[in-house]
Motif scaffolding. Structure first.
Motif, PDB file in Angstrom:
ATOM      1  N   GLU A 504      65.452 175.733  10.206  1.00 54.23           N
ATOM      2  CA  GLU A 504      66.634 175.922   9.365  1.00 54.23           C
ATOM      3  C   GLU A 504      66.954 174.644   8.590  1.00 54.23           C
ATOM      4  OE1 GLU A 504      71.363 177.224   9.771  1.00 54.23           O
ATOM      5  OE2 GLU A 504      70.053 177.229  11.540  1.00 54.23           O
ATOM      6  N   SER A 505      66.907 173.506   9.282  1.00 56.98           N
ATOM      7  CA  SER A 505      67.187 172.228   8.612  1.00 56.98           C
ATOM      8  C   SER A 505      66.123 171.938   7.574  1.00 56.98           C
ATOM      9  CB  SER A 505      67.238 171.101   9.643  1.00 56.98           C
ATOM     10  OG  SER A 505      68.297 171.285  10.546  1.00 56.98           O
ATOM     11  N   GLU A 506      64.860 172.273   7.903  1.00 54.90           N
ATOM     12  CA  GLU A 506      63.777 172.008   6.958  1.00 54.90           C
ATOM     13  C   GLU A 506      63.972 172.790   5.671  1.00 54.90           C
ATOM     14  OE1 GLU A 506      58.909 172.282   6.576  1.00 54.90           O
ATOM     15  OE2 GLU A 506      59.912 172.965   8.391  1.00 54.90           O
ATOM     16  N   GLN A 507      64.420 174.039   5.790  1.00 57.77           N
ATOM     17  CA  GLN A 507      64.632 174.838   4.585  1.00 57.77           C
ATOM     18  C   GLN A 507      65.724 174.233   3.708  1.00 57.77           C
ATOM     19  OE1 GLN A 507      65.463 178.740   6.114  1.00 57.77           O
ATOM     20  NE2 GLN A 507      63.300 179.251   6.444  1.00 57.77           N
ATOM     21  N   MET A 508      66.820 173.771   4.337  1.00 59.87           N
ATOM     22  CA  MET A 508      67.907 173.169   3.574  1.00 59.87           C
ATOM     23  C   MET A 508      67.451 171.856   2.933  1.00 59.87           C
ATOM     24  SD  MET A 508      71.066 173.672   2.683  1.00 59.87           S
ATOM     25  CE  MET A 508      71.733 174.828   3.898  1.00 59.87           C
ATOM     26  N   VAL A 509      66.727 171.045   3.712  1.00 63.58           N
ATOM     27  CA  VAL A 509      66.245 169.774   3.187  1.00 63.58           C
ATOM     28  C   VAL A 509      65.232 170.005   2.073  1.00 63.58           C
ATOM     29  CG1 VAL A 509      64.888 167.710   3.750  1.00 63.58           C
ATOM     30  CG2 VAL A 509      66.714 168.451   5.274  1.00 63.58           C
ATOM     31  N   GLN A 510      64.390 171.040   2.211  1.00 63.17           N
ATOM     32  CA  GLN A 510      63.390 171.328   1.189  1.00 63.17           C
ATOM     33  C   GLN A 510      64.054 171.701  -0.135  1.00 63.17           C
ATOM     34  OE1 GLN A 510      60.018 170.819   1.946  1.00 63.17           O
ATOM     35  NE2 GLN A 510      59.956 170.835  -0.295  1.00 63.17           N
ATOM     36  N   LYS A 511      65.174 172.429  -0.064  1.00 63.65           N
ATOM     37  CA  LYS A 511      65.928 172.741  -1.289  1.00 63.65           C
ATOM     38  C   LYS A 511      66.428 171.456  -1.948  1.00 63.65           C
ATOM     39  CE  LYS A 511      67.674 177.289   0.155  1.00 63.65           C
ATOM     40  NZ  LYS A 511      68.908 178.067   0.464  1.00 63.65           N
ATOM     41  N   ALA A 512      66.943 170.536  -1.097  1.00 60.57           N
ATOM     42  CA  ALA A 512      67.421 169.259  -1.629  1.00 60.57           C
ATOM     43  C   ALA A 512      66.282 168.463  -2.243  1.00 60.57           C
ATOM     44  CB  ALA A 512      68.095 168.463  -0.513  1.00 60.57           C
ATOM     45  N   LEU A 513      65.120 168.515  -1.597  1.00 55.54           N
ATOM     46  CA  LEU A 513      63.960 167.794  -2.118  1.00 55.54           C
ATOM     47  C   LEU A 513      63.503 168.373  -3.450  1.00 55.54           C
ATOM     48  CD1 LEU A 513      61.854 167.228   1.129  1.00 55.54           C
ATOM     49  CD2 LEU A 513      63.086 165.506  -0.192  1.00 55.54           C
ATOM     50  N   ASN A 514      63.577 169.703  -3.590  1.00 56.61           N
ATOM     51  CA  ASN A 514      63.196 170.317  -4.865  1.00 56.61           C
ATOM     52  C   ASN A 514      64.070 169.796  -5.993  1.00 56.61           C
ATOM     53  OD1 ASN A 514      61.190 171.792  -3.605  1.00 56.61           O
ATOM     54  ND2 ASN A 514      62.494 173.594  -3.278  1.00 56.61           N
ATOM     55  N   ASN A 515      65.384 169.624  -5.714  1.00 56.16           N
ATOM     56  CA  ASN A 515      66.273 169.037  -6.721  1.00 56.16           C
ATOM     57  C   ASN A 515      65.881 167.594  -7.021  1.00 56.16           C
ATOM     58  OD1 ASN A 515      67.819 171.344  -7.015  1.00 56.16           O
ATOM     59  ND2 ASN A 515      69.378 170.711  -5.534  1.00 56.16           N
ATOM     60  N   LEU A 516      65.496 166.885  -5.960  1.00 55.41           N
ATOM     61  CA  LEU A 516      65.160 165.471  -6.103  1.00 55.41           C
ATOM     62  C   LEU A 516      63.882 165.280  -6.910  1.00 55.41           C
ATOM     63  CD1 LEU A 516      65.685 162.503  -5.365  1.00 55.41           C
ATOM     64  CD2 LEU A 516      64.523 162.924  -3.186  1.00 55.41           C
ATOM     65  N   MET A 517      62.912 166.177  -6.744  1.00 51.14           N
ATOM     66  CA  MET A 517      61.603 165.997  -7.383  1.00 51.14           C
ATOM     67  C   MET A 517      61.581 166.382  -8.863  1.00 51.14           C
ATOM     68  SD  MET A 517      58.807 167.060  -4.453  1.00 51.14           S
ATOM     69  CE  MET A 517      59.506 168.656  -4.050  1.00 51.14           C
ATOM     70  N   LYS A 518      62.621 167.040  -9.353  1.00 54.90           N
ATOM     71  CA  LYS A 518      62.628 167.491 -10.747  1.00 54.90           C
ATOM     72  C   LYS A 518      62.476 166.312 -11.702  1.00 54.90           C
ATOM     73  CE  LYS A 518      65.429 171.660 -10.131  1.00 54.90           C
ATOM     74  NZ  LYS A 518      66.763 172.273 -10.363  1.00 54.90           N
ATOM     75  N   ASN A 519      61.506 166.418 -12.587  1.00 50.02           N
ATOM     76  CA  ASN A 519      61.280 165.422 -13.643  1.00 50.02           C
ATOM     77  C   ASN A 519      60.954 164.034 -13.098  1.00 50.02           C
ATOM     78  OD1 ASN A 519      61.930 167.398 -15.656  1.00 50.02           O
ATOM     79  ND2 ASN A 519      64.106 166.999 -15.274  1.00 50.02           N
ATOM     80  N   ARG A 520      60.409 163.995 -11.891  1.00 46.16           N
ATOM     81  CA  ARG A 520      60.019 162.709 -11.318  1.00 46.16           C
ATOM     82  C   ARG A 520      58.561 162.765 -10.883  1.00 46.16           C
ATOM     83  NH1 ARG A 520      65.396 163.086  -9.637  1.00 46.16           N
ATOM     84  NH2 ARG A 520      66.635 161.220 -10.137  1.00 46.16           N
ATOM     85  N   THR A 521      57.865 161.659 -11.052  1.00 48.88           N
ATOM     86  CA  THR A 521      56.522 161.531 -10.508  1.00 48.88           C
ATOM     87  C   THR A 521      56.662 161.359  -9.001  1.00 48.88           C
ATOM     88  OG1 THR A 521      55.847 160.419 -12.542  1.00 48.88           O
ATOM     89  CG2 THR A 521      54.367 160.249 -10.637  1.00 48.88           C
ATOM     90  N   THR A 522      56.087 162.289  -8.242  1.00 49.99           N
ATOM     91  CA  THR A 522      56.364 162.335  -6.808  1.00 49.99           C
ATOM     92  C   THR A 522      55.071 162.247  -6.006  1.00 49.99           C
ATOM     93  OG1 THR A 522      58.280 163.754  -7.241  1.00 49.99           O
ATOM     94  CG2 THR A 522      57.487 163.634  -4.965  1.00 49.99           C
ATOM     95  N   PHE A 523      55.082 161.372  -5.008  1.00 46.56           N
ATOM     96  CA  PHE A 523      54.003 161.298  -4.026  1.00 46.56           C
ATOM     97  C   PHE A 523      54.558 161.824  -2.701  1.00 46.56           C
ATOM     98  CE2 PHE A 523      52.829 158.261  -7.216  1.00 46.56           C
ATOM     99  CZ  PHE A 523      51.441 158.353  -7.301  1.00 46.56           C
ATOM    100  N   VAL A 524      53.907 162.866  -2.179  1.00 43.61           N
ATOM    101  CA  VAL A 524      54.375 163.505  -0.956  1.00 43.61           C
ATOM    102  C   VAL A 524      53.326 163.335   0.129  1.00 43.61           C
ATOM    103  CG1 VAL A 524      55.220 165.648   0.076  1.00 43.61           C
ATOM    104  CG2 VAL A 524      55.554 165.243  -2.370  1.00 43.61           C
ATOM    105  N   ILE A 525      53.739 162.763   1.248  1.00 44.33           N
ATOM    106  CA  ILE A 525      52.881 162.733   2.434  1.00 44.33           C
ATOM    107  C   ILE A 525      53.371 163.838   3.356  1.00 44.33           C
ATOM    108  CG2 ILE A 525      52.143 161.410   4.442  1.00 44.33           C
ATOM    109  CD1 ILE A 525      52.571 158.880   2.841  1.00 44.33           C
ATOM    110  N   ALA A 526      52.487 164.747   3.721  1.00 47.54           N
ATOM    111  CA  ALA A 526      52.923 165.884   4.537  1.00 47.54           C
ATOM    112  C   ALA A 526      51.803 166.327   5.459  1.00 47.54           C
ATOM    113  CB  ALA A 526      53.355 167.037   3.638  1.00 47.54           C
ATOM    114  N   HIS A 527      52.198 166.587   6.703  1.00 49.98           N
ATOM    115  CA  HIS A 527      51.269 167.223   7.640  1.00 49.98           C
ATOM    116  C   HIS A 527      51.410 168.739   7.581  1.00 49.98           C
ATOM    117  CE1 HIS A 527      49.440 163.768   9.477  1.00 49.98           C
ATOM    118  NE2 HIS A 527      50.616 163.243   9.784  1.00 49.98           N
ATOM    119  N   ARG A 528      52.636 169.215   7.267  1.00 51.57           N
ATOM    120  CA  ARG A 528      52.826 170.662   7.126  1.00 51.57           C
ATOM    121  C   ARG A 528      52.367 171.067   5.735  1.00 51.57           C
ATOM    122  NH1 ARG A 528      58.885 171.651   9.680  1.00 51.57           N
ATOM    123  NH2 ARG A 528      58.540 170.530  11.647  1.00 51.57           N
TER     124      ARG A 528
END
Length: 572
Positions: A504-528
């Motif tokens: 549940e927290s991941e889904q909420m945080v992922q929404k926030a991250l989507n807002n954060l990544m807009k129009n930005r060059t983004t490097f994501v490190i992810a195991h999932r």
């Protein structure tokens, strides 16, 4: 001597206080010398001439002398000790400033507790030493000079006999002082071990409790404490030897003077009142000399701590700004790694890595643990410098930029949510201290944090405790995202930003991250891998090399490392 001179250099800004203290010291020393000089003539006048009117004035004279002496001593102590404290304050500030300017490599090589011990314990030991040493040098040193002049004036032959004892105290004082310095230096290292154990056990108390390892932590602490006592005992032993040895040598001098004085009185070359004045002055003289010897031992303790402090203060930063940095206001966000290799100590971490991220692209870094993903993004922020190759932002080698200018272009959301013991608002505006309340709230809304913040007892002014312990994991992460949003940097680094969250927290945080990544060059490190399927480019790192690169669908079509990782996560 070099360490001592360096200590004194920090006292230069406070020379006026030291001058005032020196005047007070001169008065104290002068009063002691005057009291010793007049003691013989006064006794003679009282008992030889039977002038009892003088006896009525004598108590008032004694009170006046000691009143002036006491006031002068207070002036000396106050100004000399405050100047010492101010100098130590400057040393502590300078040490912290130098430490904060060092690279991450320095902090990874040293225990946090040991670094804290240098700033707190070592500097405190210097604080005690500098205050006592400067006080002793001025008050006792000037007092000894005045009294030494008095005994030479009264009888230079007896003064030479008394003075011969003083050089004999130098050699044992040096030997004992050197041993004290070594013992104190080793004991301070043990204090650093104690601080490290405390920091680890308190920070990880939940794990300690969960595994019932309190006994093991207590045993570790007691063992380190025993080591500290072992070296501290040596210091106590050597300091305890110093005073009796000094008193023994002093008694030899007094005995020699008394023997010579008796002979002089017998042959008529010295009067009894002169003998009394001389003995009084000599007794007064040995007291400041004994204190100076104790001050010397205190100085050795301070110098042992100062060696460790200056050793840390003299560390050269591994990452430095260029002599003529190129200007950079706001970057477009193009990031490129050109044949980058990185070696940490004896280990090759990255080898011949080339990677390009255009403005607004999302680049995901995946691969087995230890593949070099976190190291790669640490090179983009220039937490470390490349061993070979170059990292470019908008086509400019980042080594040609000021570190401050570079880091203004980058926002970081780490898997370890670092928050400070401050209000929620101040944690959000950490990267932009001048941001207004409206900007802070807008960033919190974009990070889906506003709703839970306003439910807090004091809203945005709520203090969140040490490392944000009063918030849940998802709430802490959204505060970190709001902080990155408010910074509004063109390049964004997300290092396992959702790895420790529930669904549940991941889904909420992922929404926030989507807002954060807009129009930005983004490097994501992810195991999932489910969180990066929509990335523009997925880069697979294994053993420090790029082994695959492409979109999610392209990599799945290959029977490579990414396909295997994906099948392992979604085989059910």
């Amino acid at each position: 001597m070099n360490t001592f001179k360096r200590l004194l250099q920090f006292s230069r800004p406070y020379w006026l206080r030291i001058v005032i203290a020196a005047v007070g010291s001169s008065i104290v020393g002068g009063m002691d010398a005057l009291f010793a000089y007049l003691s013989g003539p006064i006794v003679k006048k009282l008992f030889a001439t039977k002038d009892w009117s003088l006896l009525q004035l004598l108590p008032l004279a004694i009170i006046a002398i000691f009143l002036v002496r006491g006031l002068a001593r207070y002036v000396n102590d106050y100004f000399i000790r405050t100047s010492g404290q101010l100098a130590i304050q400057d040393i502590r500030n300078e040490l912290y400033r130098k430490n904060m300017g060092l690279g991450l490599g320095y902090f990874s090589r040293n225990q946090t507790g040991a670094l804290m011990s240098r700033v707190l314990n070592d500097v405190s030991l210097m604080q005690e030493g500098v205050a006592n040493v400067i006080t002793g040098l001025f008050r006792d040193g000037l007092g000894a000079v005045f009294l030494l002049g008095t005994i030479f004036y009264l009888n230079w032959k007896l003064a030479l006999i008394a003075f011969l004892v003083l050089p004999a105290t130098v050699y044992p004082a040096q030997k004992i002082g050197r041993r004290i310095k070594n013992a104190v230096r080793q004991s301070q290292e043990k204090v650093g071990d104690l601080a490290s154990i405390l920091q680890e056990s308190y920070a990880g108390i939940k794990v300690v409790k969960a595994f019932s390892m309190e006994g093991r932590e207590i045993e570790k602490f007691c063992e380190a404490n025993r080591g500290f006592y072992h070296f501290l005992r040596k210091s106590i032993k050597y300091e305890g030897m110093a005073v009796p040895l000094m008193e023994l040598l002093t008694s030899l001098g007094i005995a020699a003077v008394v023997w010579a004085s008796i002979a002089m009185i017998r042959n008529g070359t010295m009067t009894p009142e002169a003998f009394l004045s001389f003995i009084a002055a000599m007794i007064f003289l040995y007291n400041p000399i004994k204190k100076l010897n104790s001050t010397f031992n205190t100085l050795q303790r301070a110098l042992a701590a100062a060696d460790r402090v200056f050793e840390s203060m003299d560390m050269e930063p591994e990452i430095v700004d260029p002599p003529s940095p190129l200007p950079l206001t706001r970057a477009e966000g193009r990031v490129e790694l050109v044949k980058v290799s990185f070696r940490y100590e004896d280990e090759n971490v990255l080898t011949d890595v080339s990677l390009r991220a255009d403005r607004g692209e999302i680049v995901a870094l995946v691969g087995p643990s230890g593949g070099g993903k976190s190291t790669l993004v640490s090179l983009i922020t220039r937490f470390y410098d490349v061993s070979q190759g170059a990292v470019l932002i908008d086509g400019i080698d980042i080594r040609s930029l000021r570190q401050r200018d570079l880091l203004k272009q980058i926002a970081l959301v780490d898997q370890e949510t670092i928050l400070f013991n401050d209000t929620i608002a101040n944690n959000i505006r950490y990267g932009r201290p001048d941001a207004g309340d409206a900007d802070v709230e807008a960033a919190a809304r974009a990070a889906f944090a506003h709703d839970f913040i306003v439910e807090m007892p004091e809203g945005y002014r709520t203090s969140i405790g040490d490392r944000g312990v009063r918030l849940s994991g998802g709430q802490r992460q959204r505060i970190c995202i709001a902080r990155a949003l408010l910074k509004n940097a063109p390049v964004l680094i997300l290092d396992e930003a959702t790895s420790a969250l529930d669904t549940e927290s991941e889904q909420m945080v992922q929404k926030a991250l989507n807002n954060l990544m807009k129009n930005r060059t983004t490097f994501v490190i992810a195991h999932r891998l489910s969180t990066i399927v929509n990335a523009d480019k997925i880069v697979v790192l294994e053993k420090g090399r790029i082994v695959e690169s492409g979109s999610h669908s392209e990599l799945l079509a290959r029977d490579g490392v990414y396909n295997k990782l994906y099948q392992m996560q979604f085989k059910d």
